[in-house]
Design a protein around this motif. Structure first.
Motif, PDB file in Angstrom:
ATOM      1  N   UNK A  86      81.832 109.581 -78.323  1.00 54.41           N
ATOM      2  CA  UNK A  86      80.378 109.721 -78.230  1.00 54.41           C
ATOM      3  C   UNK A  86      79.951 111.073 -78.786  1.00 54.41           C
ATOM      4  N   UNK A  87      78.979 111.068 -79.678  1.00 52.40           N
ATOM      5  CA  UNK A  87      78.452 112.325 -80.176  1.00 52.40           C
ATOM      6  C   UNK A  87      77.550 112.953 -79.119  1.00 52.40           C
ATOM      7  N   UNK A  88      77.727 114.247 -78.905  1.00 46.72           N
ATOM      8  CA  UNK A  88      76.987 114.965 -77.873  1.00 46.72           C
ATOM      9  C   UNK A  88      76.377 116.219 -78.490  1.00 46.72           C
ATOM     10  N   UNK A  89      75.071 116.390 -78.309  1.00 47.38           N
ATOM     11  CA  UNK A  89      74.381 117.599 -78.738  1.00 47.38           C
ATOM     12  C   UNK A  89      74.331 118.573 -77.568  1.00 47.38           C
ATOM     13  N   UNK A  90      74.716 119.824 -77.816  1.00 47.31           N
ATOM     14  CA  UNK A  90      74.744 120.844 -76.769  1.00 47.31           C
ATOM     15  C   UNK A  90      73.663 121.881 -77.071  1.00 47.31           C
ATOM     16  N   UNK A  91      72.663 121.954 -76.188  1.00 46.61           N
ATOM     17  CA  UNK A  91      71.567 122.902 -76.342  1.00 46.61           C
ATOM     18  C   UNK A  91      71.708 124.031 -75.323  1.00 46.61           C
ATOM     19  N   UNK A  92      71.412 125.248 -75.760  1.00 50.63           N
ATOM     20  CA  UNK A  92      71.319 126.395 -74.859  1.00 50.63           C
ATOM     21  C   UNK A  92      69.847 126.579 -74.504  1.00 50.63           C
ATOM     22  N   UNK A  93      69.544 126.556 -73.210  1.00 53.24           N
ATOM     23  CA  UNK A  93      68.160 126.615 -72.749  1.00 53.24           C
ATOM     24  C   UNK A  93      68.065 127.598 -71.588  1.00 53.24           C
ATOM     25  N   UNK A  94      67.167 128.592 -71.700  1.00 50.15           N
ATOM     26  CA  UNK A  94      67.071 129.569 -70.622  1.00 50.15           C
ATOM     27  C   UNK A  94      65.789 130.369 -70.655  1.00 50.15           C
ATOM     28  N   UNK A  95      65.707 131.324 -69.716  1.00 47.78           N
ATOM     29  CA  UNK A  95      64.507 132.143 -69.566  1.00 47.78           C
ATOM     30  C   UNK A  95      64.386 133.223 -70.632  1.00 47.78           C
ATOM     31  N   UNK A  96      65.481 133.557 -71.289  1.00 43.32           N
ATOM     32  CA  UNK A  96      65.470 134.674 -72.219  1.00 43.32           C
ATOM     33  C   UNK A  96      65.824 135.960 -71.502  1.00 43.32           C
ATOM     34  N   UNK A  97      65.858 137.076 -72.244  1.00 35.41           N
ATOM     35  CA  UNK A  97      66.295 138.328 -71.650  1.00 35.41           C
ATOM     36  C   UNK A  97      67.799 138.330 -71.475  1.00 35.41           C
ATOM     37  N   UNK A  98      68.305 139.366 -70.800  1.00 38.66           N
ATOM     38  CA  UNK A  98      69.759 139.478 -70.662  1.00 38.66           C
ATOM     39  C   UNK A  98      70.215 139.413 -69.210  1.00 38.66           C
ATOM     40  N   UNK A  99      69.332 139.010 -68.299  1.00 31.00           N
ATOM     41  CA  UNK A  99      69.732 138.929 -66.897  1.00 31.00           C
ATOM     42  C   UNK A  99      70.683 137.766 -66.649  1.00 31.00           C
ATOM     43  N   UNK A 100      70.454 136.647 -67.319  1.00 33.13           N
ATOM     44  CA  UNK A 100      71.304 135.469 -67.157  1.00 33.13           C
ATOM     45  C   UNK A 100      71.504 134.803 -68.509  1.00 33.13           C
ATOM     46  N   UNK A 101      72.676 134.242 -68.697  1.00 31.01           N
ATOM     47  CA  UNK A 101      72.893 133.461 -69.903  1.00 31.01           C
ATOM     48  C   UNK A 101      72.153 132.137 -69.768  1.00 31.01           C
ATOM     49  N   UNK A 102      71.887 131.434 -70.870  1.00 30.20           N
ATOM     50  CA  UNK A 102      71.177 130.146 -70.774  1.00 30.20           C
ATOM     51  C   UNK A 102      72.039 129.076 -70.134  1.00 30.20           C
ATOM     52  N   UNK A 103      71.372 128.038 -69.637  1.00 30.91           N
ATOM     53  CA  UNK A 103      72.087 126.861 -69.171  1.00 30.91           C
ATOM     54  C   UNK A 103      72.403 125.972 -70.373  1.00 30.91           C
ATOM     55  N   UNK A 104      73.298 125.023 -70.172  1.00 29.69           N
ATOM     56  CA  UNK A 104      73.658 124.086 -71.223  1.00 29.69           C
ATOM     57  C   UNK A 104      73.048 122.724 -70.913  1.00 29.69           C
ATOM     58  N   UNK A 105      72.308 122.199 -71.871  1.00 29.33           N
ATOM     59  CA  UNK A 105      71.753 120.853 -71.754  1.00 29.33           C
ATOM     60  C   UNK A 105      72.529 119.954 -72.712  1.00 29.33           C
ATOM     61  N   UNK A 106      73.124 118.904 -72.181  1.00 31.73           N
ATOM     62  CA  UNK A 106      73.878 117.945 -72.981  1.00 31.73           C
ATOM     63  C   UNK A 106      73.008 116.724 -73.237  1.00 31.73           C
ATOM     64  N   UNK A 107      73.027 116.231 -74.456  1.00 28.18           N
ATOM     65  CA  UNK A 107      72.255 115.033 -74.796  1.00 28.18           C
ATOM     66  C   UNK A 107      73.119 114.105 -75.639  1.00 28.18           C
ATOM     67  N   UNK A 108      73.088 112.820 -75.311  1.00 28.26           N
ATOM     68  CA  UNK A 108      73.870 111.832 -76.043  1.00 28.26           C
ATOM     69  C   UNK A 108      73.098 110.512 -76.036  1.00 28.26           C
ATOM     70  N   UNK A 109      73.484 109.587 -76.888  1.00 30.45           N
ATOM     71  CA  UNK A 109      72.729 108.339 -77.034  1.00 30.45           C
ATOM     72  C   UNK A 109      73.568 107.156 -76.587  1.00 30.45           C
ATOM     73  N   UNK A 110      72.928 106.274 -75.820  1.00 35.88           N
ATOM     74  CA  UNK A 110      73.553 105.018 -75.397  1.00 35.88           C
ATOM     75  C   UNK A 110      72.664 103.864 -75.857  1.00 35.88           C
TER      76      UNK A 110
END
Length: 276
Positions: free
Chosen positions: A73-97
């Motif tokens: 399955x092909x999976x797209x991995x997006x980095x999504x976050x608040x910005x700045x350097x306090x925390x790294x972004x979370x990872x959002x996984x998206x795939x098609x069924x």
């Protein structure tokens, strides 16, 4: 009053221009499995990630990290976050069924997501434990979802001893001294379960300073919180002893107790805290 009116007019003009910029900005288009992801900034400055019009994530920072194939399955991995350097972004996984685009967020409100490593069958999220710390390793697959895979514990380098220590090894941060097995064991005896908290107080640290006896020391601070709870670590390799301290609002916490510190080390602690 005049200056306040000018400031208000400037703020209004800035809001209008920012909104217009967001509305006029062209979406980033990412082809994926017969359709397209888009990333577009909205009027509030958020980046909205969508697939063929279906929103899957939004925040002030959002970008495609990579696309991988997991269990066919092909999976797209997006980095999504608040910005700045306090925390790294979370990872959002998206795939098609057959039912359409699916997505999940790895992080669950934690401070970012550990780095991801993709294999043929899973995406592993591998944390970086601090000295004395054990953290969970999670694995995701299209069929199984996100599951606990195991635990990863910090360990020093086996067989390293006091004789292996050199102040030059720690110019990028004295927290690396915990990788020495003798130092690690000595710190464990002094700190017990408090070792990860103390190690955190040294994460932002410069080079070491030498004392007349040949011992060396360095101070550091907690990332994004320097000035509160700063740490101090001195290593006396000849005597095979550590002197550890952490700043408080009153007298520093110390291991061993400050009364047991030789004058040379108490002076170094006073100097380090005064320089902060």
């Amino acid at each position: 009053m005049k200056s306040f009116a000018l400031l208000a007019a400037f703020a209004l003009a800035l809001t209008i221009s920012t909104s217009a910029l967001a509305q006029d900005s062209k979406p980033e288009t990412i082809p994926f499995e017969g359709g397209n992801f888009t990333i577009v900034e909205n009027a509030e400055g958020e980046k909205v990630v969508a697939y063929e019009g279906k929103e899957i994530a939004r925040n002030y920072v959002a970008f495609l990290d990579r696309t991988v194939e997991v269990a066919g399955t092909k999976v797209a991995m997006f980095a999504v976050g608040d910005g700045g350097n306090a925390c790294s972004p979370e990872t959002v996984l998206a795939w098609k069924t057959d039912a359409g685009i699916q997505s999940t967020t790895v992080g669950d409100g934690e401070c970012g997501t550990p780095p991801a490593a993709a294999t043929g069958d899973n995406i592993f999220f591998v944390p970086y434990p601090l000295p004395g710390e054990t953290l969970p390793v999670k694995a995701w697959s299209p069929e199984g979802g996100l599951l606990l895979h195991g635990n990863l514990a910090y360990e020093p380098q086996p067989g390293t001893d006091w004789a292996d220590l050199d102040a030059k090894q720690f110019e990028d941060g004295i927290v690396a001294a915990f990788k020495n097995e003798a130092v690690y064991k000595a710190a464990q005896q002094l700190l017990g379960d408090g070792m990860p908290e103390f190690a955190t107080s040294l994460l932002v640290s410069g080079g070491t300073e030498k004392l007349p006896s040949g011992a060396f020391y360095a101070s550091g601070c907690i990332p994004h919180a320097c000035g509160g709870g700063n740490g101090f670590m001195a290593i006396d390799a000849k005597a095979q002893k550590l002197y550890l301290a952490q700043q408080t609002e009153t007298e520093p916490k110390a291991w061993p107790a400050l009364a047991e510190w030789p004058a040379e080390f108490r002076g170094a602690l006073t100097k380090a805290l005064a320089d902060e």
